[in-house]
Design an enzyme around this catalytic site. Structure first.
Site, PDB file in Angstrom:
ATOM      1  CB  THR A  27      -0.891  -0.025   1.266  1.00 40.07           C
ATOM      2  OG1 THR A  27      -1.821  -1.096   1.131  1.00 40.07           O
ATOM      3  CG2 THR A  27      -1.629   1.280   1.461  1.00 40.07           C
ATOM      4  CG  HIS A 175      -5.018  -8.867   1.710  1.00 38.30           C
ATOM      5  ND1 HIS A 175      -4.344  -9.718   2.554  1.00 38.30           N
ATOM      6  CD2 HIS A 175      -4.549  -7.620   1.995  1.00 38.30           C
ATOM      7  CE1 HIS A 175      -3.508  -9.015   3.313  1.00 38.30           C
ATOM      8  NE2 HIS A 175      -3.610  -7.746   2.991  1.00 38.30           N
ATOM      9  CG  ASN A 178      -1.154  -8.753   6.448  1.00 37.41           C
ATOM     10  OD1 ASN A 178      -0.671  -9.732   6.994  1.00 37.41           O
ATOM     11  ND2 ASN A 178      -0.545  -8.096   5.489  1.00 37.41           N
ATOM     12  CE1 TYR A 180      -6.387  -3.842   6.180  1.00 40.38           C
ATOM     13  CE2 TYR A 180      -4.667  -5.448   5.742  1.00 40.38           C
ATOM     14  CZ  TYR A 180      -5.051  -4.172   6.099  1.00 40.38           C
ATOM     15  OH  TYR A 180      -4.105  -3.223   6.392  1.00 40.38           O
ATOM     16  CG  ASN A 235      -5.219  -4.268  10.648  1.00 41.26           C
ATOM     17  OD1 ASN A 235      -5.080  -3.130  11.082  1.00 41.26           O
ATOM     18  ND2 ASN A 235      -5.032  -4.567   9.372  1.00 41.26           N
TER      19      ASN A 235
HETATM   20  C1  LIG Z   1       4.639   0.192   3.036  1.00 42.65           C
HETATM   21  C2  LIG Z   1       4.021  -1.171   3.190  1.00 42.65           C
HETATM   22  C3  LIG Z   1       2.763  -1.398   2.664  1.00 42.65           C
HETATM   23  C4  LIG Z   1       2.193  -2.671   2.731  1.00 42.65           C
HETATM   24  N1  LIG Z   1       0.968  -2.907   2.145  1.00 42.65           N
HETATM   25  C5  LIG Z   1       0.469  -4.168   2.086  1.00 42.65           C
HETATM   26  C6  LIG Z   1      -0.722  -4.438   1.353  1.00 42.65           C
HETATM   27  O1  LIG Z   1      -1.351  -3.566   0.733  1.00 42.65           O
HETATM   28  N2  LIG Z   1      -1.156  -5.734   1.326  1.00 42.65           N
HETATM   29  C7  LIG Z   1      -0.495  -6.735   1.978  1.00 42.65           C
HETATM   30  O2  LIG Z   1      -0.914  -7.889   1.920  1.00 42.65           O
HETATM   31  N3  LIG Z   1       0.643  -6.484   2.669  1.00 42.65           N
HETATM   32  C8  LIG Z   1       1.142  -5.249   2.700  1.00 42.65           C
HETATM   33  N4  LIG Z   1       2.335  -5.011   3.352  1.00 42.65           N
HETATM   34  C9  LIG Z   1       3.111  -6.154   3.851  1.00 42.65           C
HETATM   35  C10 LIG Z   1       4.153  -6.600   2.816  1.00 42.65           C
HETATM   36  O3  LIG Z   1       3.519  -7.185   1.692  1.00 42.65           O
HETATM   37  C11 LIG Z   1       5.138  -7.621   3.405  1.00 42.65           C
HETATM   38  O4  LIG Z   1       4.420  -8.710   3.905  1.00 42.65           O
HETATM   39  C12 LIG Z   1       6.002  -7.022   4.518  1.00 42.65           C
HETATM   40  O5  LIG Z   1       6.547  -5.778   4.132  1.00 42.65           O
HETATM   41  C13 LIG Z   1       7.153  -7.972   4.895  1.00 42.65           C
HETATM   42  O6  LIG Z   1       7.930  -8.283   3.764  1.00 42.65           O
HETATM   43  P1  LIG Z   1       9.332  -7.542   3.492  1.00 42.65           P
HETATM   44  O7  LIG Z   1      10.206  -7.835   4.689  1.00 42.65           O
HETATM   45  O8  LIG Z   1       9.850  -8.190   2.234  1.00 42.65           O
HETATM   46  O9  LIG Z   1       9.073  -6.083   3.328  1.00 42.65           O
HETATM   47  C14 LIG Z   1       2.895  -3.732   3.357  1.00 42.65           C
HETATM   48  C15 LIG Z   1       4.150  -3.468   3.927  1.00 42.65           C
HETATM   49  C16 LIG Z   1       4.712  -2.215   3.836  1.00 42.65           C
HETATM   50  C17 LIG Z   1       6.100  -1.996   4.398  1.00 42.65           C
END
Ligand SMILES: Cc1cc2nc3c(=O)[nH]c(=O)nc-3n(C[C@H](O)[C@H](O)[C@H](O)COP(=O)(O)O)c2cc1C
Length: 366
Positions: A27, A175, A178, A180, A235
């Protein structure tokens, strides 16, 4: 070559990818008034070398919006915006574009839903607060969905999935992680229903399975992925026995032949390896993501693929900061560090201005 295993091609069913590096959904709050535009198309096109490019969470219904300027996919204008993104991505690279369908359920907020009361499995408020243009605000108590409304909510996912395909995306990711809406059905502390959609494991997984079945029937199972985060307490979720819930869910979804399961390794919450559970019970493509609990390590991801524990690995923050992440990993190059201050705001800054390796080298040489 460093990370050799991440660069093995992959093929299962209709999914063929040149390597194993997917982009996790992120996001970014840059879809003005919920409609993707030029800036978003540029951002995604920059990342079109992902094997699977999973988009930001996108609401399939206006009442499912929980954050400022996140994209939707329930009207023609939003669909046209996504078509612009899909065209740009497919012109730029080989990524399979999957739009993540994120109905926020109880973590939607009236400030974003035009005043409409958010909906959820049960009327249980999330204790947290959400950012709004007027400052941080408490969540509100959602309205419990009536049993005879559930088919319409399911069909919102189906309609958004149809729009995704019409826009030129390769598929959608449901999704169910997390905290939702779909996760709210799975978890005991957000689902107190007694109408066959709650009460026990079979009841709590039912709506998720129905949404997956209906979406797969509408656009083809090979175009539908699903994201799961067993036990993840984001959440306000508190699952008491995630192993039992996700055993049943994975078994129920397995025969559908979905494009993939995208599972977050949430062991610190779940108390067991959620990736091992998925590998055992999921016959199809398995994508892993590191989860929020730790920094994800590229060597570890490479080893997971080498050991056959997962098929692809999704990177979130690393892809956010490195539009050319596969090329950088292939070259063993240094990575840009993500700037947290611009994760959720900032326009082009911190969004489309992270340099590629070539750009960074040119800048150094200049
Ligand atoms: C800025 C940001 C926005 C995110 N938005 C979403 C999202 O829209 N949907 C989702 O399933 N996870 C979202 N996440 C979780 C990421 O998909 C991911 O699971 C999390 O960042 C851990 O992975 P990473 O260590 O590779 O960043 C978001 C994480 C971050 C940091």
């Amino acid at each position: 070559m460093p990370y050799d295993n991440l660069f093995q091609p992959y093929e299962r069913g209709t999914l063929r990818t040149a390597h194993r590096i997917a982009m996790a959904p992120l996001t970014r709050n840059r879809a003005k008034d919920t409609v993707p535009g030029d800036l978003n198309a540029t951002y995604y096109a920059q990342r079109a070398d992902a094997a699977i490019l999973i988009t930001e969470g996108t609401h399939p219904a206006a009442v499912g919006q929980g954050y400022l300027d996140i994209a939707g996919l329930h009207n023609d204008e939003q669909q046209a915006g996504w078509a612009q993104v899909a065209d740009a991505v497919h012109a730029a690279g080989d990524a399979r574009l999957f739009i993540q369908l994120m109905h926020c359920g109880r973590v939607a907020h009236p400030v974003y839903t035009d005043g409409e009361q958010p909906v959820a499995p049960s009327a249980i408020k999330h204790d947290g607060q959400v950012f709004t243009p007027d400052g941080m605000e408490d969540y509100v108590t959602p309205r419990a969905l009536e049993t005879d409304e559930l088919a319409a909510v399911r069909d919102q996912y189906v309609d958004a999935a149809r729009r995704a395909v019409a826009a030129g995306a390769d598929g959608v990711e449901l999704h169910a992680a997390n905290g939702y809406l779909l996760h709210q059905f799975l978890s005991e502390n957000t689902n107190e229903r007694t109408d066959g959609y709650g009460t026990d494991v079979a009841g709590r997984i039912r709506f998720v399975v129905e949404v997956a079945e209906a979406t797969a029937a509408a656009i083809g199972a090979e175009r539908v992925g699903i994201r799961l985060s067993p036990g993840h307490e984001f959440n306000g979720i508190k699952e008491t026995d995630p192993r039992a819930t996700y055993d049943a869910l994975l078994r129920a979804l397995a025969p559908l032949g979905l494009a993939y399961a995208h599972v977050m390794e949430t062991e610190p919450y779940a108390g067991y390896s959620t990736l091992e559970q998925a590998r055992e019970l999921w016959p199809g493509t398995l994508i892993a993501n590191g989860g929020f609990s730790e920094e994800y390590d590229v060597a570890g991801a490479d080893a997971l693929v080498a050991d056959g524990k997962v098929d692809l690995v999704a990177f979130g923050r690393r892809f956010l900061a490195n539009p050319d992440l596969p090329a950088r990993l292939r070259a063993g190059a240094e990575l840009n560090e993500p700037d947290e201050d611009t994760f959720y705001s900032g326009g082009a800054k911190g969004y489309t201005d992270y340099p590629t390796l070539d750009e960074a080298q040119d800048a150094k040489a200049a």
